[in-house]
Structures are given as structure tokens and as C-alpha cells.
Design a protein around this motif. Structure first.
Motif, PDB file in Angstrom:
ATOM      1  N   UNK A  37       0.836  -1.213   0.000  1.00 35.89           N
ATOM      2  CA  UNK A  37       0.000   0.000   0.000  1.00 35.89           C
ATOM      3  C   UNK A  37       0.863   1.253   0.000  1.00 35.89           C
ATOM      4  N   UNK A  38       0.331   2.334  -0.547  1.00 35.23           N
ATOM      5  CA  UNK A  38       1.085   3.593  -0.605  1.00 35.23           C
ATOM      6  C   UNK A  38       1.533   4.060   0.777  1.00 35.23           C
ATOM      7  N   UNK A  39       0.692   3.867   1.787  1.00 36.27           N
ATOM      8  CA  UNK A  39       1.042   4.371   3.102  1.00 36.27           C
ATOM      9  C   UNK A  39       2.249   3.649   3.689  1.00 36.27           C
ATOM     10  N   UNK A  40       2.545   2.449   3.217  1.00 36.74           N
ATOM     11  CA  UNK A  40       3.740   1.743   3.698  1.00 36.74           C
ATOM     12  C   UNK A  40       4.977   2.527   3.285  1.00 36.74           C
ATOM     13  N   UNK A  41       4.993   2.983   2.044  1.00 31.75           N
ATOM     14  CA  UNK A  41       6.124   3.784   1.565  1.00 31.75           C
ATOM     15  C   UNK A  41       6.182   5.104   2.336  1.00 31.75           C
ATOM     16  N   UNK A  42       5.021   5.746   2.540  1.00 31.40           N
ATOM     17  CA  UNK A  42       4.992   6.999   3.299  1.00 31.40           C
ATOM     18  C   UNK A  42       5.491   6.766   4.721  1.00 31.40           C
ATOM     19  N   UNK A  43       5.122   5.649   5.324  1.00 30.77           N
ATOM     20  CA  UNK A  43       5.556   5.362   6.695  1.00 30.77           C
ATOM     21  C   UNK A  43       7.054   5.136   6.764  1.00 30.77           C
ATOM     22  N   UNK A  44       7.607   4.480   5.763  1.00 32.00           N
ATOM     23  CA  UNK A  44       9.058   4.296   5.741  1.00 32.00           C
ATOM     24  C   UNK A  44       9.774   5.639   5.637  1.00 32.00           C
ATOM     25  N   UNK A  45       9.234   6.549   4.833  1.00 32.09           N
ATOM     26  CA  UNK A  45       9.810   7.891   4.727  1.00 32.09           C
ATOM     27  C   UNK A  45       9.658   8.622   6.059  1.00 32.09           C
ATOM     28  N   UNK A  46       8.495   8.485   6.713  1.00 36.20           N
ATOM     29  CA  UNK A  46       8.286   9.107   8.024  1.00 36.20           C
ATOM     30  C   UNK A  46       9.298   8.612   9.049  1.00 36.20           C
ATOM     31  N   UNK A  47       9.575   7.328   9.043  1.00 36.34           N
ATOM     32  CA  UNK A  47      10.556   6.766   9.984  1.00 36.34           C
ATOM     33  C   UNK A  47      11.927   7.370   9.740  1.00 36.34           C
ATOM     34  N   UNK A  48      12.288   7.551   8.471  1.00 38.02           N
ATOM     35  CA  UNK A  48      13.575   8.167   8.154  1.00 38.02           C
ATOM     36  C   UNK A  48      13.651   9.612   8.648  1.00 38.02           C
ATOM     37  N   UNK A  49      12.485  10.265   8.756  1.00 35.67           N
ATOM     38  CA  UNK A  49      12.439  11.646   9.248  1.00 35.67           C
ATOM     39  C   UNK A  49      12.199  11.717  10.752  1.00 35.67           C
ATOM     40  N   UNK A  50      12.186  10.579  11.421  1.00 31.04           N
ATOM     41  CA  UNK A  50      12.066  10.576  12.875  1.00 31.04           C
ATOM     42  C   UNK A  50      10.655  10.446  13.417  1.00 31.04           C
ATOM     43  N   UNK A  51       9.677  10.183  12.562  1.00 30.43           N
ATOM     44  CA  UNK A  51       8.306  10.002  13.029  1.00 30.43           C
ATOM     45  C   UNK A  51       8.037   8.516  13.259  1.00 30.43           C
ATOM     46  N   UNK A  52       6.882   8.189  13.785  1.00 28.07           N
ATOM     47  CA  UNK A  52       6.518   6.800  14.033  1.00 28.07           C
ATOM     48  C   UNK A  52       5.962   6.114  12.798  1.00 28.07           C
ATOM     49  N   UNK A  53       5.649   4.836  12.972  1.00 29.87           N
ATOM     50  CA  UNK A  53       5.092   4.023  11.900  1.00 29.87           C
ATOM     51  C   UNK A  53       3.614   4.330  11.714  1.00 29.87           C
ATOM     52  N   UNK A  54       3.202   4.601  10.507  1.00 23.70           N
ATOM     53  CA  UNK A  54       1.808   4.833  10.130  1.00 23.70           C
ATOM     54  C   UNK A  54       1.156   5.908  11.005  1.00 23.70           C
ATOM     55  N   UNK A  55       1.783   7.059  11.098  1.00 20.90           N
ATOM     56  CA  UNK A  55       1.252   8.148  11.923  1.00 20.90           C
ATOM     57  C   UNK A  55      -0.076   8.671  11.370  1.00 20.90           C
TER      58      UNK A  55
END
Length: 152
Positions: free
Chosen positions: A18-36
């Protein structure tokens, strides 16, 4: 054979996540949590049944959809005896339709143009196999999968 299955695994991750999986991986790289964004795993995506609707995006988009499926046509013909252009066409149509249908369920888009381009890539892969078989006929036979036969 292992190279084919590694390619299949990479394609599954690339096309079925799903698209949000890719977004979540990018979020993790920026210091946010998984599937915010609290995106659901299954959600309906968009559907495009109009031919040639998405061809105007870019050459990268067109080439990517074709090149991504060239190995399927090549490996299918290389590994399995009796693979014809018709069987390659049907297997490419089935595989691409299956992927597009699953993408619809995970919030991505079902696009008839993707199916057309993917099948074109499968046929190009089959054509490359035919060319390789013509240029090096003895080498291509070494890769065929043998079922119910003793392995050398």
C-alpha cells in the motif's frame, strides 16, 4: 531459478505494498513513528478503464511499466519448456491483471494502461529470449526446469 524468484519478491514488494507503507518508511527516516496517519491496510483505490489515459505522464512512467515486466517474459521462456508467445501473452495478462486488482484493494490505482504496458514488456522479454536462443542455442537449454526427471 533463484534469480527469477528474487526478482518476483522485489516486484511483489514494489507493486503490492500500500502507498502508506512507503509513506511510513519515509516518516521513519524523518524521525516520526510508523503509520502516523493511521491509514488502513485495505482501502479502495481508483480505477481507470480508458485506454491511453495515462500515457501522457512521462517517458519514465511508460518505460518503467514496460521494463519492469521484461524479465517475466524472458524468465518464463527461459525456464519452462513449451513457452510460446501466446502463453507469454496470457501469463503476462493474468499476472498484470492480478497485480492491478490487488492494488485496487490497498488504496492504489487499477489502470488498464498499466496492464497494456506490462503485457508489452512480457512480450519484449519473450522476444529477447528468442533472440538469445538464436544467438546461443546451446546455452539457453541449460536453464530449462526439469520436472519428474533425474537431475544431472
Amino acid at each position: 531459478m533463484a534469480l527469477f524468484w528474487m526478482f518476483c519478491g522485489g516486484m511483489a514488494i514494489l507493486t503490492l505494498a500500500p502507498r502508506w507503507v512507503v509513506w511510513s518508511l519515509v516518516d521513519i527516516l524523518h524521525g516520526y513513528g510508523w503509520n502516523v496517519g493511521r491509514y488502513p491496510f485495505f482501502e479502495l483505490g481508483m480505477v481507470n478503464w480508458k485506454l491511453f489515459q495515462t500515457f501522457h505522464f512521462s517517458a519514465y512512467f511508460l518505460a518503467g511499466n514496460i521494463v519492469m515486466f521484461v524479465p517475466f517474459g524472458f524468465f518464463a521462456a527461459l525456464l519452462w519448456r513449451g513457452c510460446t508467445w501466446g502463453r507469454s501473452l496470457l501469463s503476462g495478462l493474468f499476472l498484470s491483471g492480478l497485480i492491478e486488482s490487488f492494488q485496487l484493494c490497498v488504496g492504489r490505482a487499477f489502470d488498464i494502461d498499466d496492464i497494456l504496458l506490462n503485457v508489452l514488456g512480457v512480450l519484449w522479454g519473450y522476444g529477447l529470449w528468442r533472440l538469445a536462443r538464436r544467438l546461443a542455442p546451446g546455452q539457453m537449454e541449460k536453464f530449462h526446469v526439469r520436472f519428474n526427471e533425474e537431475q544431472p
